[in-house]
Scaffold this active site. Structure first.
Site, mmCIF file in Angstrom:
data_model
loop_
_atom_site.group_PDB
_atom_site.id
_atom_site.type_symbol
_atom_site.label_atom_id
_atom_site.label_comp_id
_atom_site.label_asym_id
_atom_site.label_seq_id
_atom_site.Cartn_x
_atom_site.Cartn_y
_atom_site.Cartn_z
ATOM 1 N N SER A 1 0.850 -1.190 0.000
ATOM 2 C CA SER A 1 0.000 0.000 0.000
ATOM 3 C C SER A 1 0.887 1.242 0.000
ATOM 4 O O SER A 1 2.082 1.162 0.325
ATOM 5 C CB SER A 1 -0.882 0.005 1.265
ATOM 6 O OG SER A 1 -1.505 1.260 1.472
ATOM 7 N N TYR B 1 -3.537 -0.661 9.890
ATOM 8 C CA TYR B 1 -3.342 -0.883 8.459
ATOM 9 C C TYR B 1 -1.924 -0.495 8.041
ATOM 10 O O TYR B 1 -1.251 -1.230 7.308
ATOM 11 C CB TYR B 1 -4.368 -0.064 7.681
ATOM 12 C CG TYR B 1 -4.397 -0.319 6.198
ATOM 13 C CD1 TYR B 1 -5.117 -1.384 5.669
ATOM 14 C CD2 TYR B 1 -3.715 0.516 5.313
ATOM 15 C CE1 TYR B 1 -5.164 -1.614 4.305
ATOM 16 C CE2 TYR B 1 -3.757 0.293 3.949
ATOM 17 C CZ TYR B 1 -4.478 -0.766 3.448
ATOM 18 O OH TYR B 1 -4.524 -0.992 2.093
#
Length: 257
Positions: free
Chosen positions: A149, A162
């Site tokens: 990410s 996350y």
């Protein structure tokens, strides 16, 4: 482009796993792999993965649905064994795509949700990579593609779990590459930017966040799941045989601004 160059991207006869494949990026990447000739096991948590297989492969031969909750370690092992049975023990490509998102300010982040995010976004990536790696190492070849990410590079706001998990994915990618590249298994990652999927519903249309995101994006638009197709074919194919340990940003230029 000559025929030899085209053949570098050909995945005919290859067997692949894509996790989190019922929708969004996972669906698009599975569709791309099938289009390049691979047979793909689509792993998803809900029945939508069954419908996805019907839609992207009406023949029922190239897209095979498997149900599992990857937050549960026993289900990871169970579904991997099921896929291996279906594939006759063969595996060429693993795409570790499954992921979840939870948003809270760090001081209020529930430990239960921290554990949930780490279980799916990092622990499942590790376990699937280890299981797939054993199969690939035994035959001396394979491609593992982890989905990282922008938060593998950046902090992010309200997403500490996350960010921790995706930073771990980038580090795990490098670590596995160090140990496995010389034994025929390439391990890379793709770091999607702001892609219009369910993970970003809190941002899409948000009057504060969305204008700031678009202002920084050189491409001036949200990414779409199909924007992942080229990167996954490259990293899954012979075209990337000398590429390993890399986290490839597919982010519309966000990181360069």
């Amino acid at each position: 482009m000559d025929q030899i160059t085209y053949q570098m991207f050909d995945l005919t006869g290859k067997k692949a796993i894509v996790t989190g494949a019922g929708q969004g990026m996972g669906r698009s990447m599975a569709e791309a792999l099938i289009g390049a000739g691979a047979t793909v096991a689509l792993i998803g948590r809900g029945q939508n993965v069954v419908e996805t297989c019907r839609e992207i492969d009406p023949t029922g031969k190239a897209a095979l649905p498997f149900l599992a909750d990857l937050s549960q370690r026993d289900q990871i092992h169970r579904v991997f064994d099921e896929v291996m049975d279906a594939f006759g023990g063969e595996l060429d490509i693993l795409v570790n795509n499954a992921g979840i998102q939870r948003r809270h300010m760090p001081e209020d982040f529930p430990i239960e949700e921290w554990d949930e995010v780490l279980a799916v976004n990092l622990n499942a990536v590790w376990i699937m990579a280890q299981l797939a790696g054993r199969v690939m190492l035994a035959k001396g070849s394979g491609k593992i593609i982890n989905i990282a990410s922008l938060n593998s590079f950046l902090g992010g706001t309200t997403v500490p779990a996350y960010t921790a998990a995706k930073s771990g994915v980038a580090g795990l990618t490098r670590a596995l590459s160090d140990d496995w590249a010389g034994r025929g298994v390439n391990v890379n990652a793709i770091a999607p930017g702001y892609i219009a999927t369910s993970l970003n519903t809190a941002l899409i249309g948000n009057p504060d966040r969305e204008p700031k995101i678009l202002a920084r994006l050189p491409k001036k638009r949200w990414g779409e799941p199909d924007d992942m197709k080229g990167a996954v074919i490259f990293l899954a194919s012979a075209a990337s045989d000398y590429v390993t340990g890399v986290t490839l940003a597919v982010d519309g230029g966000y990181l360069c601004t």
